[in-house]
Design a protein around this motif. Structure first.
Motif, PDB file in Angstrom:
ATOM      1  N   ASN A   1     -24.448  71.057 166.213  1.00 23.44           N
ATOM      2  CA  ASN A   1     -23.651  71.367 167.397  1.00 23.44           C
ATOM      3  C   ASN A   1     -22.627  72.442 167.048  1.00 23.44           C
ATOM      4  N   ASP A   2     -22.158  73.118 168.086  1.00 29.02           N
ATOM      5  CA  ASP A   2     -21.108  74.111 167.877  1.00 29.02           C
ATOM      6  C   ASP A   2     -19.807  73.408 167.523  1.00 29.02           C
ATOM      7  N   VAL A   3     -18.898  74.157 166.917  1.00 31.25           N
ATOM      8  CA  VAL A   3     -17.562  73.661 166.586  1.00 31.25           C
ATOM      9  C   VAL A   3     -16.562  74.687 167.103  1.00 31.25           C
ATOM     10  N   TYR A   4     -15.619  74.223 167.935  1.00 30.11           N
ATOM     11  CA  TYR A   4     -14.586  75.097 168.464  1.00 30.11           C
ATOM     12  C   TYR A   4     -13.405  75.119 167.504  1.00 30.11           C
ATOM     13  N   VAL A   5     -12.948  76.318 167.147  1.00 29.42           N
ATOM     14  CA  VAL A   5     -11.782  76.478 166.294  1.00 29.42           C
ATOM     15  C   VAL A   5     -10.591  76.745 167.214  1.00 29.42           C
ATOM     16  N   VAL A   6      -9.592  75.848 167.141  1.00 30.21           N
ATOM     17  CA  VAL A   6      -8.427  75.926 168.007  1.00 30.21           C
ATOM     18  C   VAL A   6      -7.195  76.183 167.149  1.00 30.21           C
ATOM     19  N   HIS A   7      -6.392  77.187 167.531  1.00 34.08           N
ATOM     20  CA  HIS A   7      -5.128  77.473 166.852  1.00 34.08           C
ATOM     21  C   HIS A   7      -3.987  77.140 167.791  1.00 34.08           C
ATOM     22  N   GLY A   8      -3.020  76.381 167.265  1.00 30.41           N
ATOM     23  CA  GLY A   8      -1.864  76.004 168.069  1.00 30.41           C
ATOM     24  C   GLY A   8      -0.759  75.438 167.209  1.00 30.41           C
ATOM     25  N   ALA A   9       0.168  74.705 167.819  1.00 31.36           N
ATOM     26  CA  ALA A   9       1.330  74.147 167.123  1.00 31.36           C
ATOM     27  C   ALA A   9       0.931  73.210 165.993  1.00 31.36           C
ATOM     28  N   ARG A  10      -0.197  72.541 166.102  1.00 29.74           N
ATOM     29  CA  ARG A  10      -0.678  71.626 165.057  1.00 29.74           C
ATOM     30  C   ARG A  10      -1.438  72.362 163.960  1.00 29.74           C
ATOM     31  N   GLY A  11      -1.507  73.673 164.051  1.00 29.14           N
ATOM     32  CA  GLY A  11      -2.291  74.444 163.091  1.00 29.14           C
ATOM     33  C   GLY A  11      -3.706  74.618 163.599  1.00 29.14           C
ATOM     34  N   GLU A  12      -4.645  74.675 162.671  1.00 31.27           N
ATOM     35  CA  GLU A  12      -6.044  74.841 163.053  1.00 31.27           C
ATOM     36  C   GLU A  12      -6.690  73.475 163.273  1.00 31.27           C
ATOM     37  N   ILE A  13      -7.354  73.334 164.404  1.00 36.16           N
ATOM     38  CA  ILE A  13      -8.069  72.094 164.728  1.00 36.16           C
ATOM     39  C   ILE A  13      -9.522  72.455 164.959  1.00 36.16           C
ATOM     40  N   LEU A  14     -10.418  71.702 164.342  1.00 34.64           N
ATOM     41  CA  LEU A  14     -11.854  71.892 164.546  1.00 34.64           C
ATOM     42  C   LEU A  14     -12.338  70.837 165.536  1.00 34.64           C
TER      43      LEU A  14
END
Length: 172
Positions: A128-141
């Motif tokens: 499956n795909d994995v979304y890389v999210v950048h925000g206040a918590r840092g990087e979230i997969l």
């Protein structure tokens, strides 16, 4: 060679190499059904409108013939080029199909309303795909699976997720 489609266009395939001697191309298609590279479909290569004259699967790739490209010489320098379709012409595999460029930049929030950040990349490691999210918590997969991704709303510019247990605990 462009890495992203031009504004107003969707990348539907990438040229891998010439095929045979009559201007055919071996391409990697970005949709499992290859609906956007079928015979008669308009596409753009290096900004020039072409019509798909022939298309056939070849293992994991496709062999296509585009109008105006008649010899191997015509296609020898196209390695890596994107084949694009106008956004308004793109055929989706189903109502819940999205192209990667449509997801980049969307806000990611939890079902409880917590803003997690911005979707900056889509990894395609396999199952499956994995979304890389950048925000206040840092990087979230974020695994792009139905159990996690509750909705994607392109018009609203957001993805709503229900994190798996422990998924956010490791973030700073």
């Amino acid at each position: 060679m462009p890495a992203e489609p031009r504004p107003g266009y969707t990348a539907v395939a990438r040229v891998l190499r010439p095929h045979a001697l009559r201007g055919e191309l071996r391409v990697e298609v970005f949709s499992p059904t290859a609906r956007n590279i079928q015979r008669g479909r308009p596409v753009y290569l290096r900004g020039v409108r072409r019509i798909v004259q022939r298309a056939r699967p070849a293992g994991d790739d496709w062999i296509i013939k585009l109008s105006g490209l008649e010899t191997r010489t015509d296609v020898e320098d196209l390695h890596g080029e994107l084949i694009e379709a106008l956004d308004s012409d793109v055929l989706r595999d189903d109502a819940e199909s999205y192209f990667i460029h449509e997801l980049i930049g969307l806000a990611v929030v939890t079902a409880a309303g917590e803003a997690l950040g911005t979707l900056v990349e889509v990894l395609q490691p396999g199952a499956n795909d994995v979304y890389v999210v950048h925000g206040a918590r840092g990087e979230i997969l974020v695994p792009a699976i139905g159990q996690v991704v509750q909705s994607i709303d392109l018009a609203a510019g957001r993805v709503v997720i229900t994190p798996l247990p422990g998924m956010l605990d490791e973030s700073p």
